[in-house]
Design a protein around this motif. Structure first.
Motif, PDB file in Angstrom:
ATOM      1  N   SER A 199       0.862  -1.189   0.000  1.00 48.37           N
ATOM      2  CA  SER A 199       0.000   0.000   0.000  1.00 48.37           C
ATOM      3  C   SER A 199       0.892   1.230   0.000  1.00 48.37           C
ATOM      4  CB  SER A 199      -0.876   0.015   1.248  1.00 48.37           C
ATOM      5  OG  SER A 199      -0.080   0.266   2.381  1.00 48.37           O
ATOM      6  N   PRO A 200       0.326   2.390  -0.345  1.00 52.77           N
ATOM      7  CA  PRO A 200       1.119   3.617  -0.262  1.00 52.77           C
ATOM      8  C   PRO A 200       1.661   3.847   1.147  1.00 52.77           C
ATOM      9  CG  PRO A 200      -0.870   4.021  -1.509  1.00 52.77           C
ATOM     10  CD  PRO A 200      -0.988   2.640  -0.946  1.00 52.77           C
ATOM     11  N   ARG A 201       0.939   3.369   2.160  1.00 51.09           N
ATOM     12  CA  ARG A 201       1.442   3.534   3.526  1.00 51.09           C
ATOM     13  C   ARG A 201       2.753   2.779   3.702  1.00 51.09           C
ATOM     14  NH1 ARG A 201      -1.984   1.714   7.916  1.00 51.09           N
ATOM     15  NH2 ARG A 201      -0.823   3.201   9.158  1.00 51.09           N
ATOM     16  N   ASP A 202       2.788   1.532   3.170  1.00 53.73           N
ATOM     17  CA  ASP A 202       4.042   0.778   3.228  1.00 53.73           C
ATOM     18  C   ASP A 202       5.139   1.569   2.522  1.00 53.73           C
ATOM     19  OD1 ASP A 202       2.781  -1.238   4.534  1.00 53.73           O
ATOM     20  OD2 ASP A 202       2.524  -2.524   2.770  1.00 53.73           O
ATOM     21  N   ALA A 203       4.790   2.084   1.335  1.00 53.90           N
ATOM     22  CA  ALA A 203       5.785   2.801   0.537  1.00 53.90           C
ATOM     23  C   ALA A 203       6.325   4.008   1.302  1.00 53.90           C
ATOM     24  CB  ALA A 203       5.159   3.249  -0.786  1.00 53.90           C
ATOM     25  N   ALA A 204       5.414   4.751   1.913  1.00 48.09           N
ATOM     26  CA  ALA A 204       5.847   5.938   2.657  1.00 48.09           C
ATOM     27  C   ALA A 204       6.760   5.535   3.804  1.00 48.09           C
ATOM     28  CB  ALA A 204       4.623   6.693   3.184  1.00 48.09           C
ATOM     29  N   ARG A 205       6.424   4.412   4.442  1.00 50.69           N
ATOM     30  CA  ARG A 205       7.269   3.941   5.541  1.00 50.69           C
ATOM     31  C   ARG A 205       8.667   3.560   5.050  1.00 50.69           C
ATOM     32  NH1 ARG A 205       3.651  -0.071   7.399  1.00 50.69           N
ATOM     33  NH2 ARG A 205       1.964   1.302   7.999  1.00 50.69           N
ATOM     34  N   LEU A 206       8.739   3.067   3.797  1.00 56.71           N
ATOM     35  CA  LEU A 206      10.033   2.680   3.226  1.00 56.71           C
ATOM     36  C   LEU A 206      10.821   3.893   2.753  1.00 56.71           C
ATOM     37  CD1 LEU A 206       8.866  -0.383   1.128  1.00 56.71           C
ATOM     38  CD2 LEU A 206      10.340  -0.464   3.136  1.00 56.71           C
ATOM     39  N   GLY A 207      10.199   5.062   2.818  1.00 57.01           N
ATOM     40  CA  GLY A 207      10.892   6.258   2.350  1.00 57.01           C
ATOM     41  C   GLY A 207      10.667   6.524   0.881  1.00 57.01           C
ATOM     42  N   PHE A 208       9.523   6.040   0.357  1.00 55.99           N
ATOM     43  CA  PHE A 208       9.173   6.323  -1.030  1.00 55.99           C
ATOM     44  C   PHE A 208       8.243   7.534  -1.067  1.00 55.99           C
ATOM     45  CE2 PHE A 208       9.400   1.679  -2.812  1.00 55.99           C
ATOM     46  CZ  PHE A 208      10.666   1.537  -2.266  1.00 55.99           C
ATOM     47  N   GLY A 209       8.233   8.212  -2.194  1.00 57.26           N
ATOM     48  CA  GLY A 209       7.267   9.282  -2.413  1.00 57.26           C
ATOM     49  C   GLY A 209       6.757   9.205  -3.833  1.00 57.26           C
ATOM     50  N   TYR A 210       5.538   9.763  -4.081  1.00 59.48           N
ATOM     51  CA  TYR A 210       4.937   9.608  -5.400  1.00 59.48           C
ATOM     52  C   TYR A 210       4.111  10.838  -5.756  1.00 59.48           C
ATOM     53  CZ  TYR A 210       1.524   7.670  -8.787  1.00 59.48           C
ATOM     54  OH  TYR A 210       0.703   7.438  -9.862  1.00 59.48           O
ATOM     55  N   CYS A 211       4.474  11.487  -6.838  1.00 62.41           N
ATOM     56  CA  CYS A 211       3.653  12.577  -7.353  1.00 62.41           C
ATOM     57  C   CYS A 211       2.950  12.072  -8.602  1.00 62.41           C
ATOM     58  CB  CYS A 211       4.506  13.799  -7.703  1.00 62.41           C
ATOM     59  SG  CYS A 211       5.313  14.501  -6.268  1.00 62.41           S
ATOM     60  N   PRO A 212       1.640  11.827  -8.495  1.00 63.17           N
ATOM     61  CA  PRO A 212       0.944  11.185  -9.610  1.00 63.17           C
ATOM     62  C   PRO A 212       0.762  12.115 -10.800  1.00 63.17           C
ATOM     63  CG  PRO A 212      -0.505  11.420  -7.693  1.00 63.17           C
ATOM     64  CD  PRO A 212       0.769  12.118  -7.370  1.00 63.17           C
ATOM     65  N   GLU A 213       0.458  11.469 -11.929  1.00 60.85           N
ATOM     66  CA  GLU A 213       0.276  12.207 -13.163  1.00 60.85           C
ATOM     67  C   GLU A 213      -0.959  13.101 -13.080  1.00 60.85           C
ATOM     68  OE1 GLU A 213      -0.617   9.650 -16.417  1.00 60.85           O
ATOM     69  OE2 GLU A 213      -0.543  11.243 -17.899  1.00 60.85           O
ATOM     70  N   ASP A 214      -2.058  12.505 -12.574  1.00 66.43           N
ATOM     71  CA  ASP A 214      -3.310  13.258 -12.519  1.00 66.43           C
ATOM     72  C   ASP A 214      -3.326  14.046 -11.213  1.00 66.43           C
ATOM     73  OD1 ASP A 214      -5.809  14.253 -12.562  1.00 66.43           O
ATOM     74  OD2 ASP A 214      -6.766  12.381 -13.188  1.00 66.43           O
ATOM     75  N   ARG A 215      -2.716  15.227 -11.288  1.00 62.09           N
ATOM     76  CA  ARG A 215      -2.480  15.996 -10.077  1.00 62.09           C
ATOM     77  C   ARG A 215      -3.776  16.332  -9.345  1.00 62.09           C
ATOM     78  NH1 ARG A 215       0.951  19.483 -12.461  1.00 62.09           N
ATOM     79  NH2 ARG A 215      -0.837  20.764 -12.961  1.00 62.09           N
ATOM     80  N   LYS A 216      -4.799  16.639 -10.135  1.00 59.52           N
ATOM     81  CA  LYS A 216      -6.020  17.142  -9.520  1.00 59.52           C
ATOM     82  C   LYS A 216      -6.787  16.045  -8.767  1.00 59.52           C
ATOM     83  CE  LYS A 216      -9.904  19.972 -10.735  1.00 59.52           C
ATOM     84  NZ  LYS A 216     -10.764  20.334 -11.846  1.00 59.52           N
ATOM     85  N   THR A 217      -6.900  14.866  -9.360  1.00 54.44           N
ATOM     86  CA  THR A 217      -7.712  13.843  -8.705  1.00 54.44           C
ATOM     87  C   THR A 217      -6.893  12.888  -7.839  1.00 54.44           C
ATOM     88  OG1 THR A 217      -7.568  12.357 -10.586  1.00 54.44           O
ATOM     89  CG2 THR A 217      -9.413  13.871 -10.554  1.00 54.44           C
ATOM     90  N   GLU A 218      -5.574  12.800  -8.084  1.00 55.95           N
ATOM     91  CA  GLU A 218      -4.791  11.852  -7.298  1.00 55.95           C
ATOM     92  C   GLU A 218      -3.725  12.526  -6.449  1.00 55.95           C
ATOM     93  OE1 GLU A 218      -3.225   9.004 -10.053  1.00 55.95           O
ATOM     94  OE2 GLU A 218      -5.194   8.172 -10.503  1.00 55.95           O
ATOM     95  N   GLY A 219      -3.491  13.799  -6.686  1.00 57.24           N
ATOM     96  CA  GLY A 219      -2.406  14.477  -5.991  1.00 57.24           C
ATOM     97  C   GLY A 219      -2.893  15.429  -4.910  1.00 57.24           C
ATOM     98  N   ILE A 220      -3.370  16.581  -5.340  1.00 59.77           N
ATOM     99  CA  ILE A 220      -3.730  17.586  -4.349  1.00 59.77           C
ATOM    100  C   ILE A 220      -5.082  17.273  -3.708  1.00 59.77           C
ATOM    101  CG2 ILE A 220      -2.471  19.421  -5.525  1.00 59.77           C
ATOM    102  CD1 ILE A 220      -5.257  20.445  -6.493  1.00 59.77           C
ATOM    103  N   VAL A 221      -5.276  17.778  -2.501  1.00 65.79           N
ATOM    104  CA  VAL A 221      -6.602  17.813  -1.900  1.00 65.79           C
ATOM    105  C   VAL A 221      -7.015  19.271  -2.013  1.00 65.79           C
ATOM    106  CG1 VAL A 221      -7.977  17.324   0.147  1.00 65.79           C
ATOM    107  CG2 VAL A 221      -5.940  15.956  -0.346  1.00 65.79           C
ATOM    108  N   GLY A 222      -7.725  19.556  -3.101  1.00 72.36           N
ATOM    109  CA  GLY A 222      -7.910  20.923  -3.576  1.00 72.36           C
ATOM    110  C   GLY A 222      -8.388  21.928  -2.550  1.00 72.36           C
ATOM    111  N   GLU A 223      -9.340  21.509  -1.686  1.00 72.92           N
ATOM    112  CA  GLU A 223      -9.921  22.496  -0.781  1.00 72.92           C
ATOM    113  C   GLU A 223      -9.128  22.653   0.514  1.00 72.92           C
ATOM    114  OE1 GLU A 223     -14.305  21.998  -0.525  1.00 72.92           O
ATOM    115  OE2 GLU A 223     -13.982  20.923  -2.396  1.00 72.92           O
ATOM    116  N   LEU A 224      -8.171  21.761   0.729  1.00 72.79           N
ATOM    117  CA  LEU A 224      -7.325  21.952   1.908  1.00 72.79           C
ATOM    118  C   LEU A 224      -6.262  23.013   1.579  1.00 72.79           C
ATOM    119  CD1 LEU A 224      -6.661  18.446   3.488  1.00 72.79           C
ATOM    120  CD2 LEU A 224      -8.391  20.149   4.069  1.00 72.79           C
ATOM    121  N   SER A 225      -5.723  23.608   2.637  1.00 73.75           N
ATOM    122  CA  SER A 225      -4.768  24.682   2.433  1.00 73.75           C
ATOM    123  C   SER A 225      -3.447  24.140   1.905  1.00 73.75           C
ATOM    124  CB  SER A 225      -4.534  25.416   3.749  1.00 73.75           C
ATOM    125  OG  SER A 225      -3.840  24.574   4.636  1.00 73.75           O
ATOM    126  N   VAL A 226      -2.634  25.040   1.410  1.00 72.57           N
ATOM    127  CA  VAL A 226      -1.306  24.680   0.935  1.00 72.57           C
ATOM    128  C   VAL A 226      -0.542  24.001   2.075  1.00 72.57           C
ATOM    129  CG1 VAL A 226       0.840  25.559  -0.012  1.00 72.57           C
ATOM    130  CG2 VAL A 226      -1.334  26.607  -0.672  1.00 72.57           C
TER     131      VAL A 226
END
Lengths: 336, 318, 503
Positions: free
Chosen positions: C330-357
């Motif tokens: 899972s992404p949680r496992d990945a994050a624990r391993l020190g992985f990071g991921y910026c997805p292609e579809d920034r709007k639907t998979e990346g940012i949480v639009g209404e949350l602050s910067v």
């Protein structure tokens, strides 16, 4: 304690204004509305009634706020109230003390919440359908527990939860405040609030950021079940009996309404516990006002609908909000 | 299911087996609405007991508040070829076609506790119901006698628009209309529930000078009266003395309240609807005696003097 | 080859201006289309391509400028009017009716009539003839929706052309097509070109530009950069036209960059894949190394990223991090391993639009700490301030919703989200897509900087020029399979050859 996120003046203005307007309207139809006296060591008055009678819906609204913030909805809270109340009354009637009754009733609520959480967060069933199951079946379960009757009990200890008082404040109000603080601590004292809002706004992006969206989903329904059980306990204690057919009937709708009136979007995201409680109080102030007004009961629902419509219009981004928000935004801009 | 109802069911089943041998035994199907209230559960329970007394094979179908389930149940009873069908109709309309089917199969139908709207009253043999207008009248007359004709009454209505709420109000209003000293000063719906009864009574007390202006509360059912009693107590007044309490239904809990001196009178809505229906039906089957279209059950007034005994008698029925 | 430049212009746009509130979307743009040419209209997202088309076809009213067709000034009021003026437009999403037949779609609104009724037979016969003209022998009675997107697009083109179009505008028609379908579409375009139709072709794929275009016009930030014949335009120069000079400089820097150090790989995937999703692959990535991932759209690039991050579960294979077998479900496992991921579809998979910067930046770090260990607000503010400074995130107020930022700043904030977790391995899927040119170069510079700081990176991009600007090793994919791994001196030509060789 820091100010809960989302409770900014521009957001809370319409709700507070609506509550004030409804309270003033009550005062106009009934001049003694704000009169409060002590009766048997307990505050007594119409405005106290609003708080006291509003407590169950406010409690439901607390849990419902978290659920709705994750873009879910829990239709089963009314039924869970009935189950918890039935459990408490039946156990009390068969001679158990508070030490057994309260944990059992709350435990039942937690189990109900866990069930909903598993259906929604693990099996990924649409929340409205998933919780509909318990909404329908729950009342049946409550009827099974009470065998279709109103189970009454004689227990001053349990009754005190419904009609006792602490420092003259009615117990339901005390409990509701306690739960508000506890819930606020749970979500704002930890990072859970952020996780809930992130999950509700964009589940996939949150999941990809390493948020355990599944656990967040389960947790909010469990908490919602707990809140419903507390509300069920209060209602049962108040009438000293468990009415499986009527306890909490349609209250899920009032709770959802309270949350929406409190400004949390049904599409999830930003939420405010305090404003949801304000929403519940607006609804109850309306109910109490109608009762005091002497209007014919046939008008109850129409009046209620009109007031709700007015509050929602006040919040509508297309209508009232820009005018209400403008000065606040301007004030912020001029800040250095 | 309680142990007792299990025993009753067992007895009914045993009677069933006996019926196969003795052809004279009547088989009656009963489409019950559900078990939404204590009274409804008692009606079913009393029906079973009354059937057992008469050696009738009584088959009960629970419709869970749905007309379509009742229609299905009636069709199934027709198919089984029962001797008669009892129906407690959940709504007043929409019965004509299914009752016609029963009529064509020559199976008499008896309506229990509620009536239906139909142009063709040959579709049913008789309706056994209480007269809910009369119930209100009995309550009003008791209050008139008790107070000597001067009393400010607050009224807790049933669910808005429901027929018992309309009729119980109507009967009581008849008495009020004839006695100018008797006044209804506040009336609101308490939805037939304890919780709402309590909430509404709380607001009545506040609206009427802390309850000082209220002489009596008239509740359309006992549950609301029980809720109101709590509200009166919490306001520091004595229910049954400072504020008189009269209500309708005669469920066990109101007798307990009467025994404690907190309620003053209740008008019985008997759960024994099946008993008179059985009697009328057996007479019809045996001698062809056609019963009247409406068999009215008695609306008996109960007072605190018999409360203790009545409570003991009823507590297991509900 | 006779240059189409010799023929007189079919369509000439001069000094076109379009203003949107607060934005000058088109700033005196000229554009010339000759009969019988395929003219590529190029530029990054937001360069003004779509606005130019929409202003040309009357969707947007223009604020200034002239449009001439065969020398006569025209002013289309809407798309239908443009069609009457013989300008046909086909969009990426086919705007036909999938539940109607091919014939009905072709003749919608102009059905052949006989005795006052639609003459279905004549219509089908004519439709079959028309489609044969495009090399497609199909049953015109079949509902359009049953055909591939490419065929649907050709039907849309056929309809537009049959409505006597002389100018045909194709707005990103290849975005959802596979290689074979693209070839089919190109054949159609060449056919129409031979008939003297002028085609405006909008695409993001450089290789397609070289495959089918005669001339190109490049827009940047709403301004005309230039018009060139493709035959004498080197790729690097084209990219420079689109992106400005910065990228070319970046590339020179890369050429000087030291090759990655030896030692064991930081991340090693072995036989990693899932049936029906991505063929198993082997891949090793070292610290201080960028591995580029190239391939056509739908070749399995994003799938590679999602498997590598645990966003999708692998069916087969194993992953080792720094030499130790790791759990990656899972992404949680990945994050624990020190992985990071910026997805292609920034709007639907990346940012949480209404949350602050701020909330968006701390989200991954907070998730890794767990909800019971909230980051104190002061610490959050420090983190945010640090990354706003480091990455030059331009946000008026980091308490405002992230959706109010520009695409480039959103992308930087997403990078910050992962950099805040102090990752060892970053997966970037199309990190420069949909962002303005300035930010584009910055992100490329940033990737190089992160690599120099010892991070392992996997970067997916459809812009090959970009890939060679930061990777020394490139994985090439086709048909959801890793088909080649290029090492050493990677060039656009080598990558193209690898993609082409396997095609």
């Amino acid at each position: 304690m820091p100010m809960p996120a989302g409770l900014t003046p521009s957001r809370s203005l319409p709700q507070i204004a609506a509550l004030v307007v409804v309270l003033l309207a009550n005062w106009m139809v009934f001049p003694d509305f704000f009169q409060v006296r002590l009766q048997d060591g307990r505050l007594f008055g119409s405005v106290i009634d609003v708080l006291n009678r509003g407590a169950p819906v406010a409690l439901l609204a607390l849990g419902m706020t978290l659920v709705i913030a994750t873009r879910g909805v829990d239709l089963s809270v009314g039924a869970v109230m009935a189950i918890a109340g039935a459990t408490a009354a039946t156990l009390t009637a068969s001679g158990h003390g508070l030490g057994v009754v309260v944990p059992a009733a709350l435990g039942v609520g937690l189990v109900c919440g866990l069930w909903n959480g598993l259906l929604v967060a693990v099996l990924e069933i649409q929340p409205i359908v998933a919780t509909l199951i318990l909404m329908v079946a729950g009342r049946g379960i409550a009827q099974l527990i009470t065998e279709g009757q109103i189970v009454t009990f004689v227990s001053p200890a349990l009754a005190a939860i419904g009609s006792g008082s602490l420092l003259a404040v009615p117990m339901p109000v005390v409990i509701c405040l306690g739960m508000l603080l506890l819930t606020a601590l749970l979500v704002r004292g930890t990072a859970l609030g952020l996780m809930i809002e992130a999950t509700g706004l964009n589940r996939l992006a949150s999941f990809y950021s390493g948020v355990d969206t599944r656990a967040v989903g389960i947790l909010v329904y469990v908490w919602c079940g707990l809140c419903a059980a507390v509300a069920g306990l209060i209602v049962t204690a108040d009438i000293r009996g468990a009415d499986a057919n009527n306890a909490g009937l349609w209250l899920e709708l009032d709770a959802i309404l309270a949350v929406v009136v409190g400004g949390t979007s049904l599409f999830g995201g930003r939420f405010s516990l305090v404003l949801s409680v304000v929403g519940a109080l607006i609804i109850q102030a309306m109910n109490t006002g109608i009762l005091l007004s002497g209007l014919k009961p046939e008008f109850n629902l129409i009046v209620k609908a009109l007031v709700v419509l007015a509050v929602l219009l006040l919040q509508s981004p297309a209508l009232g909000m820009p005018r209400l928000r403008l000065p606040v935004v301007r004030a912020r801009r001029t800040r250095p | 299911m309680t142990f007792r109802s299990f025993v009753v069911a067992l007895a009914v089943t045993a009677g069933f087996a006996g019926a196969a041998q003795a052809q004279t035994k009547l088989t009656i199907g009963f489409s019950q609405i559900g078990s939404e209230s204590g009274w409804r559960a008692a009606e079913t329970k009393v029906g079973k007991i009354e059937a057992q007394k008469r050696g009738i094979d009584f088959r009960i179908s629970d419709a869970q508040q749905k007309q379509e389930n009742q229609i299905k149940a009636i069709r199934s009873f027709v198919a089984q070829g029962v001797d008669a069908i009892f129906v407690a109709p959940v709504v007043a309309t929409g019965w004509d076609s299914v009752l016609k089917e029963a009529k064509e199969a020559k199976i008499p139908v008896v309506l229990l506790d509620r009536s239906i709207d139909t142009r063709d009253d040959s579709l049913y043999l008789t309706a056994v119901t209480s007269d809910t207008v009369h119930e209100g009248r009995v309550a009003g007359e008791w209050l008139l006698k008790q107070t000597g004709g001067t009393c400010n009454v607050v009224e807790l209505q049933g669910t808005v628009g429901s027929s018992p709420a309309i009729n119980r109000k109507k009967g009581f209003d008849e008495v009020v209309a004839k006695n100018p000293g008797l006044k209804i000063i506040r009336t609101q719906s308490g939805d037939f529930t304890r919780a709402k009864g309590k909430e509404v009574m709380e607001s009545f007390i506040k609206a009427e000078g802390g309850g000082r202006n209220i002489c009596a509360v008239y509740a359309h059912n006992d549950d609301m009266a029980i809720g109101a009693i709590q509200a009166v107590k919490e306001a520091g007044l004595k229910p049954g003395k400072d504020i008189l309490v009269v209500s309708i239904d005669a469920v066990p809990d109101i007798f307990k309240a009467m025994a404690d001196g907190e309620a003053n009178a209740t008008v019985e809505l008997t759960p024994n609807m099946a008993g008179p229906a059985f009697d009328a039906l057996m007479a019809y089957k045996k001698d062809g005696k056609v019963p009247p279209k409406w068999i009215q059950t008695e609306s008996k007034l109960y007072l605190p003097d018999t409360a203790k005994a009545e409570y003991e008698r009823r507590k297991d029925l509900y | 080859m006779t240059g189409p430049a010799d023929t007189p212009p079919l369509l000439r746009i001069e000094g076109l201006v379009k203003r949107f509130p607060g934005v000058l979307a088109l700033d005196h743009v000229d554009f010339t289309l000759r009969a019988g040419e395929v003219h590529g209209l190029l530029g990054e997202n937001g360069a003004g391509k779509s606005t130019l088309i929409k202003t040309l076809t009357g969707v947007h009213p223009r604020d200034a400028g002239t449009i001439r067709m065969d020398g006569a000034e025209i002013a289309p009021r809407d798309v239908a009017d443009a069609q009457r003026l013989r300008i046909g437009t086909v969009y990426q999403e086919v705007n036909l009716l999938p539940n109607l037949s091919v014939a009905q779609n072709l003749f919608l609104g102009r059905e052949p009539m006989r005795f006052g009724f639609v003459d279905g037979r004549a219509m089908r016969r004519a439709a079959r003839e028309i489609m044969r003209g495009y090399g497609l022998d199909l049953d015109p009675a079949t509902p359009l929706g049953q055909f591939s997107v490419a065929v649907q697009q050709i039907v849309a083109i056929a309809r537009a052309v049959d409505l006597s179009a002389r100018v045909l505008i194709l707005d990103e028609p290849t975005a959802s097509l596979d290689a074979q379908e693209v070839a089919q579409l190109f054949a159609t375009m060449r056919l129409l070109k031979a008939r003297g139709i002028g085609i405006v072709f909008i695409t993001h794929f450089l290789d397609q530009v070289y495959a089918v275009c005669d001339r190109i016009t490049v827009l940047r930030n709403g301004r005309l950069v230039g018009e060139r014949a493709i035959a004498d335009l080197p790729r690097l120069e084209l990219v420079s036209m689109m992106l400005g000079r910065e990228l070319a400089e970046e590339e020179r820097q890369t050429a000087r960059a030291a090759p990655p150090s030896g030692g064991p790989p930081l991340v090693a995937f072995k036989g990693y894949g899932r049936r029906g999703y991505l063929e198993p692959f082997d891949l090793e990535i070292r610290a201080g190394e960028v591995v580029g991932v190239a391939g056509l759209l739908g070749s399995g690039r994003t799938e590679t990223a999602k498997l590598a991050f645990g966003a999708e579960r692998a069916g087969t294979g194993a992953v080792a991090v720094a030499g130790t077998a790791a759990r990656l479900r899972s992404p949680r496992d990945a994050a624990r391993l020190g992985f990071g991921y910026c997805p292609e579809d920034r709007k639907t998979e990346g940012i949480v639009g209404e949350l602050s910067v701020r909330e968006n930046i701390v989200l991954a770090l907070q998730a890794r700490r767990g909800w019971l260990a909230p980051l104190p607000r002061r610490e959050q503010d420090e983190i945010v301030a640090r990354f706003v400074r480091l990455l030059d995130i331009r946000a008026a107020d980091t308490e405002r919703p992230i959706q109010t930022l520009s695409g480039g700043n959103q992308q930087k904030a997403l990078l910050a989200r992962w950099l805040a977790t102090e990752p060892r391995f970053l997966i970037l899927d199309e990190p420069t897509r949909g962002i303005d040119v300035g930010a584009h170069a910055e992100i490329i510079r940033l990737i190089n900087r992160l690599r120099a700081n010892g991070l392992a990176l996997m970067v997916i991009s459809s812009e090959l020029e970009e890939i060679v600007a930061y990777s020394r090793r490139v994985v090439v994919l086709r048909d959801r399979r890793h088909v080649a791994e290029l090492d050493g001196e990677v060039s656009v030509e080598r990558i193209m050859t690898a993609i082409a060789a396997s095609a």
